[in-house]
Motif scaffolding. Structure first.
Motif, PDB file in Angstrom:
ATOM      1  N   ARG A  93       0.259   8.949   6.291  1.00 19.24           N
ATOM      2  CA  ARG A  93      -0.282   7.822   7.019  1.00 19.24           C
ATOM      3  C   ARG A  93      -1.729   7.708   7.434  1.00 19.24           C
ATOM      4  O   ARG A  93      -2.237   6.710   7.319  1.00 19.24           O
ATOM      5  N   PRO A  94      -2.373   8.844   7.634  1.00 19.17           N
ATOM      6  CA  PRO A  94      -3.832   8.735   7.524  1.00 19.17           C
ATOM      7  C   PRO A  94      -4.415   8.190   6.451  1.00 19.17           C
ATOM      8  O   PRO A  94      -5.410   7.147   6.751  1.00 19.17           O
ATOM      9  N   LEU A  95      -3.941   8.398   5.205  1.00 21.04           N
ATOM     10  CA  LEU A  95      -4.643   7.763   3.889  1.00 21.04           C
ATOM     11  C   LEU A  95      -4.355   6.430   3.717  1.00 21.04           C
ATOM     12  O   LEU A  95      -4.980   5.629   3.361  1.00 21.04           O
ATOM     13  N   LEU A 154       1.296  14.612  -2.403  1.00 23.13           N
ATOM     14  CA  LEU A 154       1.862  13.267  -2.458  1.00 23.13           C
ATOM     15  C   LEU A 154       2.281  12.821  -3.975  1.00 23.13           C
ATOM     16  O   LEU A 154       3.341  12.273  -4.229  1.00 23.13           O
ATOM     17  N   ARG A 155       1.648  13.515  -5.116  1.00 24.83           N
ATOM     18  CA  ARG A 155       1.736  13.064  -6.366  1.00 24.83           C
ATOM     19  C   ARG A 155       3.051  13.829  -6.628  1.00 24.83           C
ATOM     20  O   ARG A 155       3.606  13.386  -7.620  1.00 24.83           O
ATOM     21  N   LYS A 156       3.107  14.913  -6.198  1.00 18.32           N
ATOM     22  CA  LYS A 156       4.296  15.703  -6.708  1.00 18.32           C
ATOM     23  C   LYS A 156       5.496  15.306  -6.300  1.00 18.32           C
ATOM     24  O   LYS A 156       6.850  15.645  -6.499  1.00 18.32           O
ATOM     25  N   ALA A 157       5.668  14.726  -4.821  1.00 18.02           N
ATOM     26  CA  ALA A 157       6.649  14.471  -4.062  1.00 18.02           C
ATOM     27  C   ALA A 157       7.167  12.951  -4.632  1.00 18.02           C
ATOM     28  O   ALA A 157       6.610  12.206  -5.234  1.00 18.02           O
ATOM     29  N   LYS A 158       8.719  13.018  -4.574  1.00 23.31           N
ATOM     30  CA  LYS A 158       9.252  11.723  -4.937  1.00 23.31           C
ATOM     31  C   LYS A 158       8.793  10.442  -3.900  1.00 23.31           C
ATOM     32  O   LYS A 158       8.668  10.788  -2.760  1.00 23.31           O
ATOM     33  N   PRO A 159       8.793   9.475  -4.304  1.00 24.15           N
ATOM     34  CA  PRO A 159       8.116   8.307  -3.626  1.00 24.15           C
ATOM     35  C   PRO A 159       8.849   8.137  -2.141  1.00 24.15           C
ATOM     36  O   PRO A 159       8.022   8.176  -1.254  1.00 24.15           O
ATOM     37  N   LEU A 160      10.117   8.186  -1.853  1.00 23.64           N
ATOM     38  CA  LEU A 160      10.590   8.250  -0.650  1.00 23.64           C
ATOM     39  C   LEU A 160       9.852   9.530   0.246  1.00 23.64           C
ATOM     40  O   LEU A 160       9.457   9.440   1.539  1.00 23.64           O
ATOM     41  N   HIS A 161      10.094  10.681  -0.417  1.00 26.67           N
ATOM     42  CA  HIS A 161       9.649  12.015   0.448  1.00 26.67           C
ATOM     43  C   HIS A 161       8.277  11.849   0.527  1.00 26.67           C
ATOM     44  O   HIS A 161       7.854  12.356   1.784  1.00 26.67           O
ATOM     45  N   ALA A 162       7.357  11.335  -0.317  1.00 27.83           N
ATOM     46  CA  ALA A 162       6.077  11.198  -0.002  1.00 27.83           C
ATOM     47  C   ALA A 162       5.641  10.361   1.194  1.00 27.83           C
ATOM     48  O   ALA A 162       4.694  10.898   1.825  1.00 27.83           O
ATOM     49  N   ARG A 163       6.493   9.362   1.535  1.00 23.44           N
ATOM     50  CA  ARG A 163       6.136   8.334   2.747  1.00 23.44           C
ATOM     51  C   ARG A 163       6.308   9.574   4.153  1.00 23.44           C
ATOM     52  O   ARG A 163       5.744   8.888   5.039  1.00 23.44           O
ATOM     53  N   GLY A 164       6.907  10.531   4.121  1.00 22.20           N
ATOM     54  CA  GLY A 164       7.055  11.099   5.135  1.00 22.20           C
ATOM     55  C   GLY A 164       6.139  12.482   5.141  1.00 22.20           C
ATOM     56  O   GLY A 164       6.342  13.147   6.352  1.00 22.20           O
ATOM     57  N   LEU A 178       0.818  -1.113  -0.029  1.00 25.15           N
ATOM     58  CA  LEU A 178      -0.106  -0.024  -0.030  1.00 25.15           C
ATOM     59  C   LEU A 178       0.760   1.276  -0.191  1.00 25.15           C
ATOM     60  O   LEU A 178       0.553   2.213  -0.583  1.00 25.15           O
ATOM     61  N   GLU A 179       1.956   1.277   0.598  1.00 27.64           N
ATOM     62  CA  GLU A 179       3.032   2.300   0.606  1.00 27.64           C
ATOM     63  C   GLU A 179       3.543   2.744  -0.800  1.00 27.64           C
ATOM     64  O   GLU A 179       3.492   3.866  -1.075  1.00 27.64           O
ATOM     65  N   GLU A 180       3.671   1.421  -1.447  1.00 28.29           N
ATOM     66  CA  GLU A 180       4.133   1.688  -2.703  1.00 28.29           C
ATOM     67  C   GLU A 180       3.176   2.395  -3.800  1.00 28.29           C
ATOM     68  O   GLU A 180       3.300   3.452  -4.530  1.00 28.29           O
ATOM     69  N   ALA A 181       1.739   1.861  -3.653  1.00 27.40           N
ATOM     70  CA  ALA A 181       0.628   2.323  -4.472  1.00 27.40           C
ATOM     71  C   ALA A 181       0.722   3.943  -4.186  1.00 27.40           C
ATOM     72  O   ALA A 181       0.192   4.860  -4.734  1.00 27.40           O
ATOM     73  N   LEU A 182       0.588   4.184  -2.737  1.00 24.50           N
ATOM     74  CA  LEU A 182      -0.119   5.791  -2.393  1.00 24.50           C
ATOM     75  C   LEU A 182       1.220   6.673  -2.663  1.00 24.50           C
ATOM     76  O   LEU A 182       1.081   7.738  -3.108  1.00 24.50           O
ATOM     77  N   ALA A 183       2.574   6.053  -2.859  1.00 22.09           N
ATOM     78  CA  ALA A 183       3.749   6.998  -3.022  1.00 22.09           C
ATOM     79  C   ALA A 183       3.945   7.178  -4.660  1.00 22.09           C
ATOM     80  O   ALA A 183       4.617   8.157  -4.957  1.00 22.09           O
ATOM     81  N   CYS A 184       3.534   6.204  -5.563  1.00 22.91           N
ATOM     82  CA  CYS A 184       3.677   6.435  -6.915  1.00 22.91           C
ATOM     83  C   CYS A 184       2.441   6.812  -7.721  1.00 22.91           C
ATOM     84  O   CYS A 184       2.616   7.391  -8.854  1.00 22.91           O
ATOM     85  N   SER A 185       1.308   6.558  -7.294  1.00 20.84           N
ATOM     86  CA  SER A 185       0.044   6.717  -7.853  1.00 20.84           C
ATOM     87  C   SER A 185      -0.495   8.051  -8.072  1.00 20.84           C
ATOM     88  O   SER A 185      -0.515   8.602  -6.918  1.00 20.84           O
ATOM     89  N   ASP A 186      -1.165   8.283  -8.989  1.00 23.64           N
ATOM     90  CA  ASP A 186      -2.412   9.486  -9.214  1.00 23.64           C
ATOM     91  C   ASP A 186      -3.498   9.171  -8.692  1.00 23.64           C
ATOM     92  O   ASP A 186      -4.388   9.914  -7.990  1.00 23.64           O
ATOM     93  N   ARG A 187      -3.977   7.652  -8.890  1.00 23.73           N
ATOM     94  CA  ARG A 187      -5.248   7.326  -8.530  1.00 23.73           C
ATOM     95  C   ARG A 187      -4.972   5.757  -7.786  1.00 23.73           C
ATOM     96  O   ARG A 187      -4.255   5.041  -8.387  1.00 23.73           O
ATOM     97  N   ILE A 188      -5.899   5.470  -7.216  1.00 26.80           N
ATOM     98  CA  ILE A 188      -5.690   4.103  -6.440  1.00 26.80           C
ATOM     99  C   ILE A 188      -7.027   3.398  -6.485  1.00 26.80           C
ATOM    100  O   ILE A 188      -8.078   3.900  -6.070  1.00 26.80           O
ATOM    101  N   LEU A 189      -7.281   2.074  -6.991  1.00 21.08           N
ATOM    102  CA  LEU A 189      -8.500   1.573  -7.260  1.00 21.08           C
ATOM    103  C   LEU A 189      -8.359   0.455  -6.159  1.00 21.08           C
ATOM    104  O   LEU A 189      -7.540  -0.397  -6.241  1.00 21.08           O
ATOM    105  N   ILE A 190      -9.345   0.228  -5.242  1.00 20.95           N
ATOM    106  CA  ILE A 190      -9.390  -0.546  -4.146  1.00 20.95           C
ATOM    107  C   ILE A 190     -10.471  -1.820  -4.485  1.00 20.95           C
ATOM    108  O   ILE A 190     -11.613  -1.542  -4.729  1.00 20.95           O
ATOM    109  N   MET A 191      -9.850  -3.081  -4.511  1.00 24.09           N
ATOM    110  CA  MET A 191     -10.453  -4.177  -4.954  1.00 24.09           C
ATOM    111  C   MET A 191     -10.812  -4.962  -3.763  1.00 24.09           C
ATOM    112  O   MET A 191     -10.079  -5.091  -2.836  1.00 24.09           O
TER     113      MET A 191
END
Length: 256
Positions: A243-245, A228-238, A198-211
């Motif tokens: 975390r709430p999302l 989050l979309r504008k940040a690099k994946p590592l920075h987005a995690r911080g 889920l961290e990978e999905a949230l750090a990399c994506s524009d949109r997430i489809l939950i199945m």
């Protein structure tokens, strides 16, 4: 003016048949992916995420419904699609230089121009020094970079990614996430990622489809916040909103 989407999944279902029984893998699902958009599919095991990718790639037929790429119905594996798996599937008896040409050979696209482009990609992804090496001489992260070069050598418009970094250690995963995002943005490619991370999905994506469910369906479509979309994946995690999302998505997946 009517918009032509890169990917349209229109009321698609899939039932696997055997001699003894039938298994419904996917309830009718519908979604669209815009050109240049990065969308992730997340959900519990067995909810049909990888089945969706196989259907879009034309590897298996849908039981009902229709899939369209750039407005054209998918009836067989189309050109313009790159498919990257968890396993790098490199051939151990071929050098890196020859491995990256495999897709071009299979599709009859190998020529002087496409070979030059593949070698350019090898240099661009920092792998020029490995061209005469064999896969057994490479680390896991380097092997996956070679697999990415092999996929990009086909110059696809759409990239399908099925857990491509799940076998890597955390440091290599973060490095390849950033590398992938840079490649996608530079080439304005459309991407659909299946991941349990889920961290990978949230750090990399524009949109997430939950199945969820068995057979699977889409429970929710969630837009990733702009910060989050504008940040690099590592920075987005911080970032504070991360975390709430993450917890919100986790709770949705955990629902029975």
């Amino acid at each position: 003016m009517q918009t032509t989407f890169a990917i349209e999944v229109d009321r698609v279902s899939k039932t696997y048949l055997s001699k003894r029984d039938q298994v419904e893998a996917l309830n009718p699902v519908s979604f669209r992916v815009q050109s240049g958009e990065f969308v992730s599919l997340v959900g519990s095991s067995g909810c049909g995420k990888s089945t969706v990718l196989s259907l879009i790639a034309g590897l298996i037929p849908a039981t009902s419904g229709e899939i369209r790429l750039w407005g054209e119905r998918v009836t067989r594996p189309p050109r313009g699609i790159g498919y990257m798996l968890q396993q790098d599937c490199l051939l151990d008896w071929r050098t890196v230089k020859k491995n990256i040409l495999l897709g071009l050979e299979f599709q009859g696209l190998k020529n002087r121009k496409t070979i030059a482009h593949a070698r350019f990609l090898l240099r661009e992804l920092g792998l020029a020094h490995t061209s005469e090496q064999y896969p057994s001489q490479l680390s896991g992260g380097m092997r996956q970079r070679v697999a990415l070069v092999r996929t990009l050598a086909l110059q696809p418009d759409i990239l399908l990614l099925d857990e491509p970094f799940s076998a890597l250690d955390y440091q290599n995963k973060l490095h390849l996430e950033e590398l992938l995002i840079n490649v996608l943005k530079k080439r304005r490619m459309t991407a659909l990622l299946v991941t349990h991370d889920l961290e990978e999905a949230l750090a990399c994506s524009d949109r997430i489809l939950i199945m969820g469910g068995q057979p699977g369906d889409i429970r929710r479509s969630l837009e990733v916040p702009e910060e989050l979309r504008k940040a690099k994946p590592l920075h987005a995690r911080g970032l504070p909103s991360f975390r709430p999302l993450f917890n919100e998505i986790w709770k949705e997946i955990e629902k029975p």
